[in-house]
Design an enzyme around this catalytic site. Structure first.
Site, mmCIF file in Angstrom:
data_model
loop_
_atom_site.group_PDB
_atom_site.id
_atom_site.type_symbol
_atom_site.label_atom_id
_atom_site.label_comp_id
_atom_site.label_asym_id
_atom_site.label_seq_id
_atom_site.Cartn_x
_atom_site.Cartn_y
_atom_site.Cartn_z
ATOM 1 N N PHE A 117 0.842 -1.194 0.000
ATOM 2 C CA PHE A 117 0.000 0.000 0.000
ATOM 3 C C PHE A 117 0.881 1.249 0.000
ATOM 4 C CE2 PHE A 117 -2.733 3.208 2.054
ATOM 5 C CZ PHE A 117 -3.824 3.140 1.203
ATOM 6 N N GLU A 157 16.812 5.319 4.080
ATOM 7 C CA GLU A 157 15.575 4.641 3.711
ATOM 8 C C GLU A 157 14.433 5.648 3.787
ATOM 9 O OE1 GLU A 157 15.157 1.205 6.206
ATOM 10 O OE2 GLU A 157 16.834 0.161 5.240
ATOM 11 N N ALA A 197 -9.615 12.536 8.153
ATOM 12 C CA ALA A 197 -8.418 12.597 7.307
ATOM 13 C C ALA A 197 -8.482 11.536 6.223
ATOM 14 C CB ALA A 197 -7.159 12.409 8.147
ATOM 15 N N GLU A 250 -13.810 12.998 2.496
ATOM 16 C CA GLU A 250 -13.562 12.270 3.728
ATOM 17 C C GLU A 250 -14.528 12.681 4.837
ATOM 18 O OE1 GLU A 250 -11.667 9.737 4.310
ATOM 19 O OE2 GLU A 250 -10.722 9.655 2.338
ATOM 20 N N GLU A 270 -16.295 9.541 6.488
ATOM 21 C CA GLU A 270 -15.937 9.191 7.856
ATOM 22 C C GLU A 270 -16.912 9.710 8.897
ATOM 23 O OE1 GLU A 270 -11.918 10.184 8.842
ATOM 24 O OE2 GLU A 270 -11.077 8.723 7.432
ATOM 25 N N SER A 324 7.191 14.144 8.868
ATOM 26 C CA SER A 324 8.466 13.503 9.232
ATOM 27 C C SER A 324 9.402 13.505 8.027
ATOM 28 C CB SER A 324 8.213 12.068 9.710
ATOM 29 O OG SER A 324 9.398 11.488 10.192
ATOM 30 N N GLU A 336 5.557 12.121 2.626
ATOM 31 C CA GLU A 336 4.184 12.629 2.786
ATOM 32 C C GLU A 336 4.151 14.100 3.176
ATOM 33 O OE1 GLU A 336 0.328 11.010 5.189
ATOM 34 O OE2 GLU A 336 2.092 11.509 6.389
ATOM 35 N N GLU A 352 -12.617 -0.625 2.707
ATOM 36 C CA GLU A 352 -11.372 -0.174 3.327
ATOM 37 C C GLU A 352 -11.271 -0.629 4.783
ATOM 38 O OE1 GLU A 352 -10.741 4.005 2.727
ATOM 39 O OE2 GLU A 352 -10.966 3.862 0.551
ATOM 40 N N GLU A 396 -13.051 0.037 7.331
ATOM 41 C CA GLU A 396 -13.167 1.160 8.261
ATOM 42 C C GLU A 396 -14.327 0.929 9.230
ATOM 43 O OE1 GLU A 396 -11.413 4.924 5.712
ATOM 44 O OE2 GLU A 396 -13.538 4.454 5.531
#
Length: 214
Positions: free
Chosen positions: A34, A58, A102, A118, A122, A139, A145, A168, A170
């Site tokens: 994914f 990495e 999100a 979303e 959600e 990060s 991202e 998904e 969820e």
């Protein structure tokens, strides 16, 4: 010796270097699922001149993401979602986390489109107005991202229940809370993810003006 005053002043300007100051020697994929994990070999220019030695890093390659804090100006309440998070399986309290709505940005989508999609998937919620807050790297030392945050002005009446997409996997429960109660949870460490923290500190600063405007 570097003058700290001059250094601080320079930091407010454009960055000293750009992508042209990095030599990407090799990139190879270590894992593709994914998400993707790449190994990169690179060297870069140094602040004091010359080039670094070759280094290996990495990098976690992810879709960009969008978060939206759902806020009802009239009722002064927020809608949060609760769901299990695989990255928090080792959490000493619980892997179920309270978060803002999100999702990930798919090809051809704008951040605003993702926020509205979303919110419906959600929380079963239609957003009346979107206010863009910040775009940031959560990060950058290890992940590609970028996150774009919004505050979505909504009507919380009738919100609640369990939502999410079956395909998904969820299972998302919606909580509607007074802002003051949500802020207490944040201060107690219950809202412990970056999207929540950034969005709530923005709302704490702007809440009075939003309510005055409303």
């Amino acid at each position: 010796m570097t003058d700290n005053h001059d250094s601080g002043r320079d930091a407010a300007r454009l960055p000293a270097f750009s992508g042209a100051d990095v030599e990407l020697i090799e990139r190879r994929c270590l894992h593709r699922g994914f998400f993707r994990l790449d190994e990169v070999h690179l060297r870069h220019r140094l602040f004091e001149g010359g080039w670094s030695r070759e280094m290996t890093r990495e990098v976690h390659v992810r879709h960009d993401a969008v978060g939206v804090l759902l806020y009802d100006v009239e009722r002064d309440c927020v809608a949060l979602v609760e769901q299990i998070r695989a990255g928090a399986l080792g959490d000493p309290e619980s892997p179920w986390k309270l978060e803002i709505v999100a999702g990930l940005v798919e090809a051809g989508e704008s951040a605003a489109e993702v926020a509205r999609r979303e919110a419906m998937e959600e929380a079963g919620c239609t957003v009346d107005e979107l206010i863009e807050l910040h775009t940031y790297y959560p990060s950058p030392g290890a992940c590609t991202e970028r996150v774009t945050l919004f505050c979505g002005l909504v009507d919380c009446e009738g919100l609640g229940g369990v939502h999410g997409l079956d395909e998904e996997h969820e299972d998302i429960r919606v909580h509607v809370l007074p802002f003051t109660r949500a802020w207490e949870l944040l201060q107690a460490g219950r809202l412990d993810n970056a999207m929540c923290l950034v969005a709530f500190y923005w709302l704490a600063a702007e809440r009075a003006s939003l309510r005055a405007r409303g």
